[in-house]
Structures are given as structure tokens and as C-alpha cells.
Design a protein around this motif. Structure first.
Motif, short mmCIF file in Angstrom:
data_model
loop_
_atom_site.label_atom_id
_atom_site.label_comp_id
_atom_site.label_asym_id
_atom_site.label_seq_id
_atom_site.Cartn_x
_atom_site.Cartn_y
_atom_site.Cartn_z
N UNK A 89 0.83 -1.21 0.00
CA UNK A 89 0.00 0.00 0.00
C UNK A 89 0.86 1.26 0.00
N UNK A 90 1.91 1.25 0.80
CA UNK A 90 2.80 2.40 0.84
C UNK A 90 3.45 2.64 -0.53
N UNK A 91 3.83 1.56 -1.18
CA UNK A 91 4.44 1.69 -2.52
C UNK A 91 3.43 2.25 -3.52
N UNK A 92 2.22 1.71 -3.47
CA UNK A 92 1.19 2.16 -4.41
C UNK A 92 0.81 3.62 -4.16
N UNK A 93 0.69 3.99 -2.89
CA UNK A 93 0.38 5.39 -2.57
C UNK A 93 1.48 6.33 -3.03
N UNK A 94 2.72 5.90 -2.91
CA UNK A 94 3.84 6.71 -3.37
C UNK A 94 3.78 6.88 -4.88
N UNK A 95 3.38 5.80 -5.58
CA UNK A 95 3.23 5.89 -7.04
C UNK A 95 2.16 6.93 -7.41
N UNK A 96 1.09 6.94 -6.64
CA UNK A 96 0.02 7.92 -6.89
C UNK A 96 0.54 9.35 -6.68
N UNK A 97 1.26 9.56 -5.59
CA UNK A 97 1.79 10.88 -5.29
C UNK A 97 2.75 11.36 -6.37
N UNK A 98 3.48 10.44 -7.00
CA UNK A 98 4.52 10.81 -7.96
C UNK A 98 4.06 10.76 -9.41
N UNK A 99 2.75 10.65 -9.64
CA UNK A 99 2.26 10.52 -11.02
C UNK A 99 2.66 11.74 -11.85
N UNK A 100 3.12 11.46 -13.06
CA UNK A 100 3.39 12.54 -14.03
C UNK A 100 2.05 13.09 -14.51
N UNK A 101 1.92 14.42 -14.65
CA UNK A 101 0.63 15.01 -15.05
C UNK A 101 0.05 14.43 -16.33
N UNK A 102 0.92 13.97 -17.23
CA UNK A 102 0.41 13.43 -18.49
C UNK A 102 -0.10 12.00 -18.39
N UNK A 103 0.06 11.36 -17.24
CA UNK A 103 -0.32 9.95 -17.12
C UNK A 103 -1.28 9.71 -15.96
N UNK A 104 -1.94 10.75 -15.48
CA UNK A 104 -2.79 10.63 -14.28
C UNK A 104 -3.89 9.59 -14.48
N UNK A 105 -4.68 9.75 -15.53
CA UNK A 105 -5.83 8.86 -15.68
C UNK A 105 -5.39 7.42 -15.95
N UNK A 106 -4.33 7.24 -16.76
CA UNK A 106 -3.87 5.88 -17.07
C UNK A 106 -3.39 5.16 -15.82
N UNK A 107 -2.61 5.86 -15.00
CA UNK A 107 -2.09 5.24 -13.76
C UNK A 107 -3.23 4.90 -12.80
N UNK A 108 -4.16 5.83 -12.63
CA UNK A 108 -5.26 5.61 -11.68
C UNK A 108 -6.12 4.42 -12.11
N UNK A 109 -6.47 4.40 -13.40
CA UNK A 109 -7.32 3.31 -13.89
C UNK A 109 -6.60 1.97 -13.75
N UNK A 110 -5.29 1.98 -13.96
CA UNK A 110 -4.52 0.74 -13.82
C UNK A 110 -4.39 0.31 -12.36
N UNK A 111 -4.32 1.28 -11.45
CA UNK A 111 -4.07 0.96 -10.04
C UNK A 111 -5.31 0.58 -9.23
N UNK A 112 -6.44 1.19 -9.55
CA UNK A 112 -7.63 1.04 -8.70
C UNK A 112 -7.99 -0.41 -8.40
N UNK A 113 -8.04 -1.31 -9.40
CA UNK A 113 -8.40 -2.70 -9.07
C UNK A 113 -7.41 -3.34 -8.10
N UNK A 114 -6.12 -2.99 -8.20
CA UNK A 114 -5.11 -3.59 -7.34
C UNK A 114 -5.18 -3.02 -5.92
N UNK A 115 -5.57 -1.76 -5.80
CA UNK A 115 -5.80 -1.21 -4.46
C UNK A 115 -6.84 -2.04 -3.72
#
Length: 582
Positions: A93-119
Motif C-alpha cells: 500500500x505504501x508503494x502504491x500510494x507513493x506511485x500515486x503521489x509521484x504521477x506525471x501530469x500526463x499519465x494521471x488517468x492511465x495510472x489511476x485506472x490501472x491501479x484502482x483494481x489492485x488497491x
């Protein structure tokens, strides 16, 4: 990928360099196209110890592959799924949250959609503090979503260029399973401490969603858009988690510790009020015990909030909520005491700003309809006070003329049998009339800019003089009215005389200018010097074309003639009344 000694290294002996080397090796496999080999390593039974200890570091490179490439996605997704089921959930969870915090502005939606099921997978593996982690995840995801532009038109929403709509759908699906936890399998509320905390986190999520992105979006039941569906999900979730809509809207300010983020709650509740009262979402769950005046009084806070904005989406919601809140209130029923409330003063003033400053015609048109509806609901004393306030504060001839027209309508109504009241017929009316028959700048008043107000004022004056004197007979109102009339018309005549002289001079200068330009063809150099001199002297309208200048100046003189003819007619009526003893 890793030799036998490293596989068997006890976890407490692992160093930061070992984690970095493990990440580098995994990244090298992905870069080289060896996705299948990496997956095989991660799934190998002999490697589960090291995967459990250090697998978290591979989430970032794997996620980047999912976002950035088309080939090998199945292997990468399978690898991520395996890690979410194998690594320690707290570390993951800490790793995934850190990934969310560090998202590049151009990849926000792609990262979130990819991460949500794994959260969701990781959260279900947690044994304790699940609610707090749900709150951290939702807060982190919403912070990133707030960076995305909100689509407004149908075309923008259909294209969903930045992925906001898809992200909202993913979040709605993510929260649904936790809503089910709160409500229990049979739909009954569970009161355990953990479930109470989870309920609070879901409430915060809903209220933040109402502020961003839903407050920015166009939400209409006639337009079943993606964001509309998300809005309805939020509205259904609130009663499902036992959040009382009436408590949130009407009584939340009375609580010392708010259930929602205080800095955002007012805007969130404004959007909630719009969806409930205007779009009627979940209205069937709302208690029907509140009086229309009480609902209006509570909603005025949100109307004021929305109308203070410069954004079209906010103003549309504010005007619609204003109109809907007034509809059920009986005409002539709102007492003057309500105008002493802060929101009942500031909301109409914000509405005035919409009427005078908003560049969008459809909002100004709606605003004028709401203004009239509000006036209709005020009782006589409240109307009197409101008109006084608007005349003093508006500083806009169009709004002032509209108010004067309403004053005339109220006087006419008061003269009908059974409708007499002192606020528009007796001595109290004089204080209002004094504000109407006034030129704030005296003889320096710009008659063209003030034309609408002046013409309505003269029409009111003519109406008062034409009517029979009897309604005023028991007071000194008629004498005072005559005095105010004389002073106003005297000043207006002076003002017209000065303005006519100024504009006549301008018109004469323009004609001279045309003569000079005609000479320019014969003597270009000499004419150019003269034209320059005249243009400097006549700077007031020199930015217009000569044709437009001529039209404006002629129109001004016609307006002055119209005013003067009305003044003459008013004097004639007053003289007729005097001769016949009225």
C-alpha cells in the motif's frame, strides 16, 4: 534473474542496494522485452520469499510498462496481480500510494485506472486499519483527479481526452464494495467502530467528489452523461451509508466537528443542494417536513456561494437553485426580517453582479427572471427595503430602471381596493421616491448612460400625477411629492441643457472634420495637420468611425428631446391638477 545465495538471504540482512539491484534487474527484463521471463521468475515457488520481501519495488516499472506499451501487457498485468497477492499488504500500500503521489501530469488517468483494481485487492488482505487506508487511498486519488480539466460540453465529455470520466467510473466501482461492507450483506447498518470509521471516510469521499469534479460539470437529468451517472452514484451512496441529507444541508454548521473537510464543505453542500432540489436526485428519501421558507433560508447560503463565482457551471447551478427554492414560497410572504440575514443580502447582490457583469446572455436572462421571482415573494415592507437597497447599491442604470418599474407596479397595486399599504402609498413611500427622483452626479450626470433609469423615473412620476389625489389626501404626501417633482425636473432640465450643448458641439466638430477631410484630396499635407489637431480636441468619440460618431451624436440629441417632451407633459399634468383643485 537472481543467484541462489541472494534468494536464500534472510530478510533482515537485505540492504537498500539489494532492493535497488532487484528493481534494476526487473526493469532490465521489461526493457529487453523479457516480460514472460520476469513473470515466470515471480511465480516460481522457490522465489516467493524474495518476492514477498522485495517485490514491491517492481510495481513502478511494471505499471510504467502497462501505461506506456501495447505488447506484453498480459504478462505485466499478471505480474502486478501476483505481487498484490504475495507482497506484504502494508508495504505494498505504501508503494502504491507513493506511485500515486509521484504521477506525471500526463499519465494521471492511465495510472489511476490501472491501479484502482489492485488497491482493492491489497485492501481486502489487510487485517486491521482498513478504513484508515481506504481514506488515504481515496484522498490521494482525488488529489490527482483534481489536476485534470473537467469536460463541460457533450463533445468534451464523449471524447474524455484526459480520462476524468473513466477515472470517476473506476472510483465509483472501487467504493461500491466498501459501501456494501458498511451496510452489511442484508443492507442493515453495522455499528462496529471499524465500520463507523469506514462510513466517515466514504462520506468524505462523496463530499469531495461533489466539489471536484461535479461542481464544475454540467449536470442535468436530460443529459445522461458519464459525470451525471457518477453524480447519481454519489447521491445514492450518501443515504446508503446513513448520511442524512437534511443534516448535511441544514444543520451541519451547528456541529462543532464537521463530518467533512471544512474548507470544502460549503461548495460540496451547494452541489448537493442543486442535485437534490433542482435535479431531484434521491428526493424520495428526503423528509417532506421542512417548510418552503425554511428550505429557502437554508439554501440561500449555497445560492450565495454559487453566485459569487465567475464560472458558468457554478452560476447555472446557483440560478437554478435560487429559482427552485423560491417556487414553492407563496407570493408576498417573505418578511423583511429575512433581509437582515447575511445570505439574503449578499445573494441578491451577487445576482446583480451577474446581471451587470456576466458576458453570457443566457445567464443574464435567467438572472432577470430569478430577480423578478424573488421580488414577487417579498411582502410589501420587504419589497420597500429591497428596492431601497438595490437603488443605493446597484450603480447600473439598467438594474435601477427595472427596480423603478417594479416600484411603479407596487404603487399601482396599492391603489387597488383592499390593497392599501403605507410602504407604497403613504409617508414611507416618500423615502423610496426620493431615491428614485435623484441624479447622483447632479448636472454632471451622463444622461446617455442613465437614460433607462431616468425614463422609468419620469414614467413613474407621470403615473403618480395622473392618478387621483385621494389616496394621499390624509397625509402631506402630495405636497412632498410635488416638491420632489419640482426639484428633480429642475435639475434634469439643467442636465439636459448642458448635455445638449456638449453633444451639439461634438456634432458640429464632426461636420467640420468631414469638411477638412474633403480638402485633404486637394492639399494632403496641409489637411493632415488640421485633422490631427481636430482629432486631439475631440478625443471623446474619436475612436469610432465618422459614420458611427454621427449616429451616436444624433441619437443622443433625439434622446434629450424625448426626455424634454416627457418633462413638459408632466408639468402640464401637474398644472391641470392644480387648476381643478386636486
Amino acid at each position: 534473474m537472481m543467484d541462489e545465495d541472494q534468494r536464500d538471504t534472510p530478510e533482515e540482512d537485505l540492504k537498500p542496494d539489494d532492493y535497488q539491484r532487484f528493481k534494476n534487474l526487473g526493469s532490465a527484463c521489461l526493457t529487453g522485452g523479457d516480460d514472460a521471463q520476469l513473470l515466470k521468475f515471480l511465480q516460481d515457488e522457490k522465489n516467493q520469499g524474495i518476492v514477498k520481501s522485495m517485490g514491491c519495488v517492481l510495481m513502478e516499472p511494471l505499471l510504467n510498462e502497462v501505461v506506456n506499451k501495447e505488447k506484453g501487457l498480459d504478462y505485466c498485468q499478471a505480474a502486478i496481480t501476483h505481487l498484490t497477492r504475495t507482497c506484504r499488504p502494508e508495504e505494498l500500500l505504501q508503494s502504491l500510494l507513493q506511485l500515486v503521489e509521484d504521477i506525471h501530469p500526463g499519465a494521471i488517468s492511465e495510472i489511476i485506472i490501472a491501479l484502482v483494481p489492485h488497491f482493492q485487492t491489497v485492501l481486502l488482505r489487510l487485517e486491521d486499519r482498513r478504513a484508515a487506508q481506504v481514506g488515504l487511498i481515496l484522498s490521494a486519488l482525488q488529489r490527482q483527479l483534481s489536476r485534470l480539466p473537467v469536460p463541460y460540453t457533450r463533445q468534451q465529455e464523449a471524447a474524455d481526452e484526459y480520462g476524468l470520466c473513466r477515472c470517476c467510473a473506476a472510483l465509483a466501482g472501487f467504493t461500491k464494495s466498501f459501501v456494501e461492507v458498511v451496510t452489511g450483506k442484508d443492507g442493515n447498518y453495522v455499528s462496529a467502530a471499524e465500520d463507523e470509521e469506514l462510513r466517515m471516510e466514504l462520506l468524505k469521499f462523496c463530499m469531495r467528489s461533489l466539489r471536484e469534479p461535479l461542481l464544475e460539470a454540467e449536470l442535468n437529468r436530460e443529459r445522461k452523461s458519464s459525470l451525471w451517472l457518477f453524480a447519481t452514484e454519489i447521491m445514492v451512496t450518501l443515504p446508503a451509508i446513513q448520511a442524512s441529507l437534511s443534516e448535511l444541508l441544514f444543520f451541519s454548521s451547528l456541529k462543532k466537528s464537521s463530518l467533512v473537510d471544512n474548507s470544502q464543505s460549503r461548495e460540496s453542500r451547494a452541489c448537493l443542494a442543486y442535485l437534490l432540489f433542482v435535479q431531484l436526485v434521491t428526493m424520495d428519501t428526503f423528509p417532506a417536513v421542512f417548510s418552503p421558507v425554511f428550505v429557502l433560508q437554508c439554501n440561500m447560503e449555497y445560492i450565495d456561494q454559487l453566485l459569487s463565482s465567475k464560472k458558468e457551471s457554478h452560476l447555472l447551478k446557483g440560478l437554478a437553485l435560487y429559482a427552485k427554492s423560491l417556487e414553492s414560497v407563496p407570493d408576498n410572504s417573505l418578511a423583511v426580517s429575512l433581509l437582515e440575514l447575511k445570505s439574503f443580502y449578499s445573494a441578491p447582490q451577487n445576482l446583480r453582479q451577474v446581471l451587470t457583469d456576466c458576458p453570457l446572455q443566457h445567464l443574464r436572462t435567467s438572472g432577470l427572471q430569478v430577480l423578478q421571482l424573488f421580488i414577487n415573494k417579498l411582502d410589501a415592507e420587504a419589497k420597500h427595503k429591497f428596492f431601497r437597497c438595490m437603488l443605493k447599491a446597484s450603480n447600473h442604470a439598467g438594474v435601477e430602471s427595472y427596480i423603478v418599474k417594479n416600484i411603479k407596479n407596487q404603487v399601482e397595486l396599492s391603489m387597488e381596493p383592499g390593497n392599501s399599504n403605507p410602504w407604497f402609498l403613504g409617508e414611507e413611500f416618500l423615502s423610496l421616491l426620493e431615491l428614485v427622483l435623484c441624479l447622483p452626479q447632479g448636472a454632471e450626470t451622463d444622461l446617455l448612460n442613465s437614460m433607462d433609469r431616468i425614463m422609468e423615473s419620469l414614467n413613474l412620476l407621470r403615473f403618480l400625477l395622473i392618478r387621483d389625489k385621494e389616496p394621499w389626501s390624509k397625509t402631506d404626501v402630495w405636497e412632498e411629492l410635488t416638491r420632489l417633482k419640482d426639484e428633480y425636473l429642475k435639475m434634469l432640465r439643467v442636465c439636459i441643457s448642458m448635455s445638449r450643448g456638449y453633444y451639439s458641439a461634438e456634432l458640429k466638430a464632426l461636420r467640420e472634420d468631414r469638411k477638412l477631410k474633403a480638402r485633404e484630396a486637394r492639399d494632403a499635407a496641409r489637411s493632415a495637420r488640421i485633422v490631427k489637431s481636430i482629432t486631439v480636441k475631440r478625443g471623446n468619440v474619436s475612436n469610432m468611425s465618422p459614420e458611427v460618431q454621427h449616429q451616436v451624436l444624433q441619437s443622443a440629441l433625439v434622446t434629450f428631446d424625448l426626455m424634454e417632451s416627457l418633462i413638459v407633459r408632466i408639468d402640464e399634468i401637474a398644472e391641470e391638477k392644480r387648476k381643478i383643485g386636486h
